[in-house]
Design a protein around this motif. Sequence first.
Motif, PDB file in Angstrom:
ATOM      1  N   GLY A   1       0.738  -1.294  -0.123  1.00  0.00           N
ATOM      2  CA  GLY A   1       0.057  -0.075  -0.093  1.00  0.00           C
ATOM      3  C   GLY A   1       0.651   1.038   0.015  1.00  0.00           C
ATOM      4  N   TYR A   2       2.140   1.221  -0.014  1.00  0.00           N
ATOM      5  CA  TYR A   2       3.019   2.316   0.187  1.00  0.00           C
ATOM      6  C   TYR A   2       3.452   2.737  -1.298  1.00  0.00           C
ATOM      7  CZ  TYR A   2       2.745   1.008   5.074  1.00  0.00           C
ATOM      8  OH  TYR A   2       2.402   0.796   6.330  1.00  0.00           O
ATOM      9  N   GLU A   3       2.470   3.001  -2.129  1.00  0.00           N
ATOM     10  CA  GLU A   3       2.737   3.059  -3.613  1.00  0.00           C
ATOM     11  C   GLU A   3       3.640   4.262  -3.934  1.00  0.00           C
ATOM     12  OE1 GLU A   3      -0.747   3.330  -5.469  1.00  0.00           O
ATOM     13  OE2 GLU A   3      -1.250   1.012  -5.159  1.00  0.00           O
ATOM     14  N   ASP A   4       3.513   5.474  -3.016  1.00  0.00           N
ATOM     15  CA  ASP A   4       4.347   6.628  -3.409  1.00  0.00           C
ATOM     16  C   ASP A   4       5.955   6.685  -2.694  1.00  0.00           C
ATOM     17  OD1 ASP A   4       2.353   7.749  -4.726  1.00  0.00           O
ATOM     18  OD2 ASP A   4       1.454   8.524  -2.892  1.00  0.00           O
ATOM     19  N   LEU A   5       6.103   5.682  -2.072  1.00  0.00           N
ATOM     20  CA  LEU A   5       7.611   5.566  -1.488  1.00  0.00           C
ATOM     21  C   LEU A   5       8.457   5.373  -2.416  1.00  0.00           C
ATOM     22  CD1 LEU A   5       8.658   5.329   1.624  1.00  0.00           C
ATOM     23  CD2 LEU A   5       8.830   2.647   1.299  1.00  0.00           C
ATOM     24  N   THR A   6       9.712   6.200  -2.261  1.00  0.00           N
ATOM     25  CA  THR A   6      10.760   5.992  -3.176  1.00  0.00           C
ATOM     26  C   THR A   6      11.923   5.828  -2.609  1.00  0.00           C
ATOM     27  OG1 THR A   6      10.165   8.307  -4.320  1.00  0.00           O
ATOM     28  CG2 THR A   6      12.419   7.589  -4.555  1.00  0.00           C
ATOM     29  N   ILE A   7      12.521   4.604  -3.303  1.00  0.00           N
ATOM     30  CA  ILE A   7      13.756   3.883  -2.613  1.00  0.00           C
ATOM     31  C   ILE A   7      15.108   4.526  -3.394  1.00  0.00           C
ATOM     32  CG2 ILE A   7      15.022   1.806  -2.534  1.00  0.00           C
ATOM     33  CD1 ILE A   7      12.357   1.860  -1.158  1.00  0.00           C
ATOM     34  N   ALA A   8      16.106   4.945  -2.723  1.00  0.00           N
ATOM     35  CA  ALA A   8      17.349   5.751  -3.245  1.00  0.00           C
ATOM     36  C   ALA A   8      18.357   4.770  -3.047  1.00  0.00           C
ATOM     37  CB  ALA A   8      17.473   6.768  -2.303  1.00  0.00           C
ATOM     38  N   VAL A   9      19.217   4.775  -4.379  1.00  0.00           N
ATOM     39  CA  VAL A   9      20.298   3.744  -4.425  1.00  0.00           C
ATOM     40  C   VAL A   9      21.480   4.480  -4.722  1.00  0.00           C
ATOM     41  CG1 VAL A   9      21.189   1.619  -5.610  1.00  0.00           C
ATOM     42  CG2 VAL A   9      18.786   1.746  -4.829  1.00  0.00           C
ATOM     43  N   ASN A  10      22.549   4.223  -3.896  1.00  0.00           N
ATOM     44  CA  ASN A  10      23.722   5.089  -4.375  1.00  0.00           C
ATOM     45  C   ASN A  10      24.731   4.359  -5.679  1.00  0.00           C
ATOM     46  OD1 ASN A  10      24.493   7.189  -2.202  1.00  0.00           O
ATOM     47  ND2 ASN A  10      23.591   5.395  -1.025  1.00  0.00           N
ATOM     48  N   LEU A  11      24.972   5.233  -6.402  1.00  0.00           N
ATOM     49  CA  LEU A  11      25.597   4.700  -7.462  1.00  0.00           C
ATOM     50  C   LEU A  11      27.338   4.807  -7.326  1.00  0.00           C
ATOM     51  CD1 LEU A  11      23.679   4.943 -10.546  1.00  0.00           C
ATOM     52  CD2 LEU A  11      23.917   3.048  -9.578  1.00  0.00           C
ATOM     53  N   SER A  12      28.105   3.852  -7.444  1.00  0.00           N
ATOM     54  CA  SER A  12      29.442   4.260  -7.754  1.00  0.00           C
ATOM     55  C   SER A  12      30.199   4.758  -8.804  1.00  0.00           C
ATOM     56  CB  SER A  12      30.508   2.993  -7.322  1.00  0.00           C
ATOM     57  OG  SER A  12      31.782   2.982  -7.414  1.00  0.00           O
ATOM     58  N   PRO A  13      31.181   5.608  -9.041  1.00  0.00           N
ATOM     59  CA  PRO A  13      31.613   5.878 -10.490  1.00  0.00           C
ATOM     60  C   PRO A  13      32.028   4.868 -11.233  1.00  0.00           C
ATOM     61  CG  PRO A  13      32.594   7.475  -8.537  1.00  0.00           C
ATOM     62  CD  PRO A  13      31.923   6.211  -7.844  1.00  0.00           C
ATOM     63  N   ARG A  14      32.672   3.791 -10.487  1.00  0.00           N
ATOM     64  CA  ARG A  14      33.049   2.632 -11.256  1.00  0.00           C
ATOM     65  C   ARG A  14      32.012   1.763 -11.991  1.00  0.00           C
ATOM     66  NH1 ARG A  14      38.441  -0.453  -9.166  1.00  0.00           N
ATOM     67  NH2 ARG A  14      37.947  -1.222 -11.420  1.00  0.00           N
ATOM     68  N   GLN A  15      30.520   2.074 -11.455  1.00  0.00           N
ATOM     69  CA  GLN A  15      29.556   1.378 -11.999  1.00  0.00           C
ATOM     70  C   GLN A  15      29.246   2.163 -13.272  1.00  0.00           C
ATOM     71  OE1 GLN A  15      27.200   1.045  -8.172  1.00  0.00           O
ATOM     72  NE2 GLN A  15      26.170  -0.288  -9.440  1.00  0.00           N
ATOM     73  N   PHE A  16      29.602   3.354 -13.505  1.00  0.00           N
ATOM     74  CA  PHE A  16      29.411   4.069 -14.779  1.00  0.00           C
ATOM     75  C   PHE A  16      30.062   3.553 -15.991  1.00  0.00           C
ATOM     76  CE2 PHE A  16      26.418   6.959 -12.491  1.00  0.00           C
ATOM     77  CZ  PHE A  16      26.133   7.790 -13.291  1.00  0.00           C
ATOM     78  N   ARG A  17      29.541   2.283 -16.686  1.00  0.00           N
ATOM     79  CA  ARG A  17      30.092   1.771 -17.653  1.00  0.00           C
ATOM     80  C   ARG A  17      29.052   1.218 -18.587  1.00  0.00           C
ATOM     81  NH1 ARG A  17      33.284  -3.178 -15.208  1.00  0.00           N
ATOM     82  NH2 ARG A  17      33.992  -1.651 -14.134  1.00  0.00           N
ATOM     83  N   PRO A  18      29.362   1.011 -19.840  1.00  0.00           N
ATOM     84  CA  PRO A  18      28.333   0.481 -21.002  1.00  0.00           C
ATOM     85  C   PRO A  18      27.706  -0.825 -20.213  1.00  0.00           C
ATOM     86  CG  PRO A  18      30.470   1.010 -21.957  1.00  0.00           C
ATOM     87  CD  PRO A  18      30.772   1.177 -20.772  1.00  0.00           C
ATOM     88  N   GLY A  19      26.272  -0.600 -20.475  1.00  0.00           N
ATOM     89  CA  GLY A  19      25.463  -1.497 -19.897  1.00  0.00           C
ATOM     90  C   GLY A  19      24.641  -1.198 -18.741  1.00  0.00           C
ATOM     91  N   LEU A  20      25.088  -0.082 -17.970  1.00  0.00           N
ATOM     92  CA  LEU A  20      24.553   0.353 -16.752  1.00  0.00           C
ATOM     93  C   LEU A  20      22.894   0.703 -16.959  1.00  0.00           C
ATOM     94  CD1 LEU A  20      24.588   0.691 -13.613  1.00  0.00           C
ATOM     95  CD2 LEU A  20      25.294   3.190 -14.200  1.00  0.00           C
ATOM     96  N   SER A  21      22.737   1.422 -17.856  1.00  0.00           N
ATOM     97  CA  SER A  21      21.114   1.708 -18.140  1.00  0.00           C
ATOM     98  C   SER A  21      20.368   0.600 -18.546  1.00  0.00           C
ATOM     99  CB  SER A  21      21.263   2.913 -19.103  1.00  0.00           C
ATOM    100  OG  SER A  21      21.558   2.297 -20.441  1.00  0.00           O
ATOM    101  N   GLN A  22      21.122  -0.211 -19.249  1.00  0.00           N
ATOM    102  CA  GLN A  22      20.255  -1.572 -19.614  1.00  0.00           C
ATOM    103  C   GLN A  22      20.130  -2.360 -18.144  1.00  0.00           C
ATOM    104  OE1 GLN A  22      22.463  -4.088 -22.434  1.00  0.00           O
ATOM    105  NE2 GLN A  22      20.826  -5.772 -22.288  1.00  0.00           N
ATOM    106  N   LEU A  23      21.070  -2.519 -17.441  1.00  0.00           N
ATOM    107  CA  LEU A  23      20.801  -3.218 -16.105  1.00  0.00           C
ATOM    108  C   LEU A  23      19.784  -2.634 -15.164  1.00  0.00           C
ATOM    109  CD1 LEU A  23      22.127  -5.354 -14.067  1.00  0.00           C
ATOM    110  CD2 LEU A  23      23.433  -3.343 -13.043  1.00  0.00           C
ATOM    111  N   VAL A  24      19.734  -1.360 -15.159  1.00  0.00           N
ATOM    112  CA  VAL A  24      18.721  -0.853 -14.369  1.00  0.00           C
ATOM    113  C   VAL A  24      17.347  -1.016 -15.013  1.00  0.00           C
ATOM    114  CG1 VAL A  24      17.768   1.522 -13.669  1.00  0.00           C
ATOM    115  CG2 VAL A  24      20.318   1.237 -13.478  1.00  0.00           C
ATOM    116  N   ASN A  25      17.086  -0.972 -16.226  1.00  0.00           N
ATOM    117  CA  ASN A  25      15.828  -1.029 -16.950  1.00  0.00           C
ATOM    118  C   ASN A  25      15.438  -2.592 -16.716  1.00  0.00           C
ATOM    119  OD1 ASN A  25      15.504   1.591 -17.787  1.00  0.00           O
ATOM    120  ND2 ASN A  25      16.680   1.034 -19.788  1.00  0.00           N
ATOM    121  N   GLU A  26      16.549  -3.588 -16.924  1.00  0.00           N
ATOM    122  CA  GLU A  26      16.037  -4.888 -16.637  1.00  0.00           C
ATOM    123  C   GLU A  26      15.809  -5.125 -15.248  1.00  0.00           C
ATOM    124  OE1 GLU A  26      19.476  -6.862 -18.004  1.00  0.00           O
ATOM    125  OE2 GLU A  26      18.901  -6.918 -20.083  1.00  0.00           O
ATOM    126  N   THR A  27      16.301  -4.612 -14.424  1.00  0.00           N
ATOM    127  CA  THR A  27      15.925  -4.903 -12.805  1.00  0.00           C
ATOM    128  C   THR A  27      14.486  -4.649 -12.646  1.00  0.00           C
ATOM    129  OG1 THR A  27      18.364  -4.786 -12.270  1.00  0.00           O
ATOM    130  CG2 THR A  27      16.733  -4.333 -10.586  1.00  0.00           C
TER     131      THR A  27
END
Length: 833
Positions: free
Chosen positions: A664-690
């Motif tokens: 029932g908590y439909e407006d709750l936002t989950i914040a996740v920290n990203l490391s600079p080393r995660q910024f590599r090709p495929g990150l946006s695809q990983l997020v979308n697939e998750t």
Amino acid sequence: MAPDQGNSFLPHLGGGATDFELAGQLCYALLLREGEIPVAQLEAMCRSAMASPEGTLYLANGDGTLELPASAGPWQALLEEARRSGTVATRPDALACPLTFRDMLLGLLAVGGKAEGYSALEHRRFGDLAALLAGALHARQAFNLRQEDLARMEAKVEEQSQILDHIHDSVITMDLSGYIMGWNKGAERLFGYTAAEAVGRHILFLYADDGSETLEEEDDLFYNAFLDHGRREFEVRRRKKSGEVFWASVSLSLSRNEAGEPAGLIGYLVDITNQLEREEKLRLHAKIFEHNSEAVIVTDAMQRVLSVNKAFCDITGFSEAEVRMSLPALLQPTRDDPNLAAEIQVALASSGAWQGELWDRRKNGDTYPVWVSISSVKNTRGILSHYFLVFSDISERKEAERQIYRLAYYDALTGLPNRSLLFSLLEQALIEAQRNQTHGAVLFVDLDRFKTINDSFGHAPADALLKEVARRLQETLRAEDVVARLGGDEFIVALFDITKREHAALVGQKILDALAEPFQIEHHEVLLTASIGIAVFPDDGRDAETLLRNADTAMYRVKQTSGGPLFYSQEMNLRSLERLKLEGALRKAVERQEFRLYYQPQVELATGRIVGAEALIRWHHPEQGMIPPTAFIPLAEETGLIVSIGAWVLDAACRQGRLWREAGYEDLTIAVNLSPRQFRPGLSQLVNETLERHAFPGENLELEITEGMLMHNSEAVIQMLEDFHQAGVRLALDDFGTGYSSLAYLKKFPIDNLKIDRSFVSGIPHDGDDSAIAKAIISMAKNLRLLVIAEGVETEEQLDFLRAAGCDEIQGYLFSPPVPVEDFQLLLERNNG
């Protein structure tokens, strides 16, 4: 006006009989009288013609040059003026004029001493006289030249007659029909026929070809051509009495009778078979010599240059004329090196050849290396006659070797020795230290937080910073010390000779002082620190590998203690072993499901409701219990494990977010920290697939990024952030104000939230600077329509200040620390109802 001495020398002396008598006398004296030109007589004629008691005449050399003798005396200035002006020069009592014909100076004439001076008519008369005399002088000069030519021709004819009287080669005379009339002894020796056998026969019997067409062609060649032109030279094939065919050089001349009419032919034949073979061989050798890609020099026995080929001129820049009869420049250095000169001479004397590497100098002064082969040449009597040198420019090869050496032993960025060369130098130093009972030290220098600088400014500025670090390190050390770069931000300083252990620490402190001076990166002032570990040899290691490993261990201990240069000790190995064990356990932690997510609430100030949660990782080690993030996150960043750990955090947070939505908590936002080393090709695809895998809306996911990621400003990063924005994922800029903050980030990138760092929140409301910064960030965010979250809120005073300043959300211990899922669920139920 100047007399027209270039076109005519007819007499213009007034037309009287006396004038023509004078012209005749001049012509006789110059043209008809043999012997030397009568200068005195001509001078007297000119004085008489101008009724002048004084006068002088000087004749020029055959090339038009004339130097007035000292005896010219009072005439000299007037004569020089006439020569300069090219016309009659005057003074009250004298006249002077140059004698020129077609712009060529033949002499200078002057008269003077006439009491009443000279009238204008006399001026003209004097110019005409000079023109007449110049024309006559030119005619005499041309006559003398023709006489000399005739004499030379007569001498040459006499010489040729003597040669023909003694000639031993074949001379054949024929009538105009080609029948032989004369046959000398040379012809008998050449063809084998006696004069009795040859005279009276047609010349065709000597031809080598039997075909009638060929004979007709040669017949035309022999007769028609020579009747037209009188002489012809060519090469033909002829047959001897023995049947042997040979090549002959034929020179035919047309003889004439007294009336000048053609009377016969004179043929001169020489057997050139061997000559043609030699010439063909020489042409081949010449072609090889000239077109050889290597430079070739031929010298005499004294090593003076006789000839060079085109490659020599191309390589050195010298022409053949410039080096002929000189000592080859590439042999000059051997004169300054007696050992090398002796080596070459011994080799040439024993085997007649030497080869090796020398240095040569081009015409422009540049020196360059060459590979040289020198050989001696002896004549048929076994006497040394020549040397020939063949060499090639090996500059490119040497440069390639140097480049390979640099690539193999030097760091491409800084130019410092690399690991390979460092190990070689260290091994040699250890051998000498053992032999001489001396000591040295190795300092392992690692730059602190360099990765942050690299992430913030990008690779090119970071590389420039590394080069500046290398320069400062070199300036700090002695000439005999060595500084090397292992890679990245790691440098090694090797002190090969120290008398006391403390000297290494002093050098380490000098290095820290040198690096403490601010660096400039893209108009930013950057302060840099370093961690230095020291290993002393031979106490801390008797081989390079051990020394570097122990210095590395000491350096990591410095990073943990934040102290100055630190010497290696055995106790550090135990800590290094623990760190290795921790790294090994960290690699298995994901598989063993040892990680947990804790959640810290994000509270909306206007309503007091929990509107979001920041997901924070915790490690529950089976033996050591709960390990805080500060103990393993840096290690995960360093080893690259943060990529797989970050993927696990994203997956676990989205899975939990879906469960809360279902609760029932439909407006709750989950914040996740990203490391600079995660910024590599495929990150946006990983997020979308998750998001798809857990059916979790992108609007409920917030990715927290740091300013360092944005400073790359690359197309790939921009595109990745745009992909997140298109998927509805919110982007929060974490720790705003602590790095190289730029409003350009907020304008260029699709940022939704700003997070005020806890370092500013902790000082409010009592610290004026922190309060002003927090207000400024909030005001700026409002103007940019960004949501503001304050981290680290721990007191009611901080809460009241932030609420009054217009802050949107807070998180911190005042409301709740990070808690497990179960506890966060209770907070939701109690706070949001």
